[in-house]
Design a protein around this motif. Structure first.
Motif: not given
Length: 346
Positions: A63-68
């Motif tokens: 449901d949450f994950f980093p993209v940078t």
């Protein structure tokens, strides 16, 4: 891989406190760093904390994950170091719980609470006494002392101490100085009554020595095999003696001469049958045995003894002193009412 294996091996050998602190640091690092790096992906600290915990515990809901790149580097760091560390921490917790249960079963844990009952010596009589106390009060704290490799009874309310009860170290493990009462049972493995009561005398002397050394009043009850041995306990304080076989013989004689009387004794001795023997202190307004007996009878209780006196001849003349212990028979509901009216004794 060898480097990582050596790292995890060294971590597993560290103490629990250090691993817990290091785990907390990694959790805080993951929570704050990813929130600062990607505030749009993780708008609140709770969101970043949620992602950090699901990552470290390998749940990964997605449901949450980093993209940078920076955020994903934080994730890689948590994969490599955090997951292994959390695994070691969880393993330490499980190991600690297992060790605690094993030490408790083996009687190696010190009892630190107070207001408990200490039972010394294990036998069928001890087991029956413990069950009766727990039936009367399921929350009654009991500490059992016996020189056995592991506890002979499994109950949440019973704490087991393994060791020689005649040694001060063993008695102190049971926190005997803060106990409410101490009951010393005869050793059923000793057939010779002299040796059996001699062991009880040795244990009672050890309890008395601690009482004198620490200036603490420890109430003690001792089971003995023969009545003639009571005089051997004169040099130490024992509040009461219980004869091992005397009660059985007397009850058998009563049952022979007066059938049906044993059921009355069972009702008096066990809470399971309703009425119980309770203790209250005499009031200053009661001048004689008759005054107390009549007042208690009006309140629903029957007076059976004053201190150790059961002779009620000339009850109207026998003087009563304030603070005398009155033994009465009544139901629990009646005794609860008397708690309000009089000073009761546990």
């Amino acid at each position: 891989m060898q480097i990582f294996f050596r790292l995890w091996k060294q971590l597993s050998e560290l103490n629990f406190k250090f691993i817990a602190v290091l785990s907390l640091i990694i959790i805080l690092f993951g929570t704050f760093s990813v929130h600062l790096i990607e505030p749009e992906t993780f708008p609140t600290l709770f969101d970043s904390f949620w992602w950090t915990m699901t990552t470290l515990t390998t749940v990964g809901y997605g449901d949450f994950f980093p993209v940078t790149v920076a955020g994903r580097l934080v994730g890689i760091f948590l994969f490599i170091f955090g997951i292994g560390l959390i695994g070691v921490l969880i393993g330490k917790i499980v190991e600690g719980a297992s060790t605690y249960q094993r030490l408790k079963k083996e009687g190696k844990l010190v009892y630190k609470k107070g207001g408990h009952y200490v039972y010394i010596g294990w036998s069928k009589k001890t087991e029956q006494a413990i069950h009766e106390v727990l039936y009367h009060n399921s929350k009654a704290p009991i500490v059992l002392i016996e020189d056995l490799p592991e506890t002979p009874i499994t109950h949440d309310g019973v704490h087991f101490i393994s060791g020689d009860p005649s040694e001060e170290r063993t008695l102190m493990k049971a926190n005997i100085l803060e106990s409410k009462r101490v009951a010393i049972f005869s050793d059923p493995r000793i057939d010779n009554p002299v040796l059996c009561d001699g062991k009880s005398l040795l244990v009672a002397s050890a309890v008395e020595a601690l009482s004198i050394t620490h200036n603490v009043d420890i109430q003690t009850v001792v089971e003995i095999s023969e009545e003639r041995h009571i005089s051997k306990f004169n040099h130490i304080r024992v509040d009461d003696f219980i004869l091992s076989d005397d009660s059985v013989s007397l009850l058998m004689a009563k049952a022979t001469l007066q059938p049906g009387t044993t059921s009355i004794f069972r009702q008096l001795l066990s809470k399971r049958y309703g009425n119980n023997i309770n203790v209250i202190k005499a009031k200053s307004s009661w001048k004689t045995y008759r005054d107390a007996s009549q007042k208690l009878l009006d309140d629903g209780a029957v007076l059976i003894a004053v201190n150790d006196d059961m002779d009620f001849r000339d009850a109207n003349k026998k003087k009563m002193n304030e603070g005398d212990l009155l033994y009465i028979i009544c139901e629990d509901t009646t005794f609860q009412k008397l708690n309000v009216l009089y000073e009761t004794v546990e």
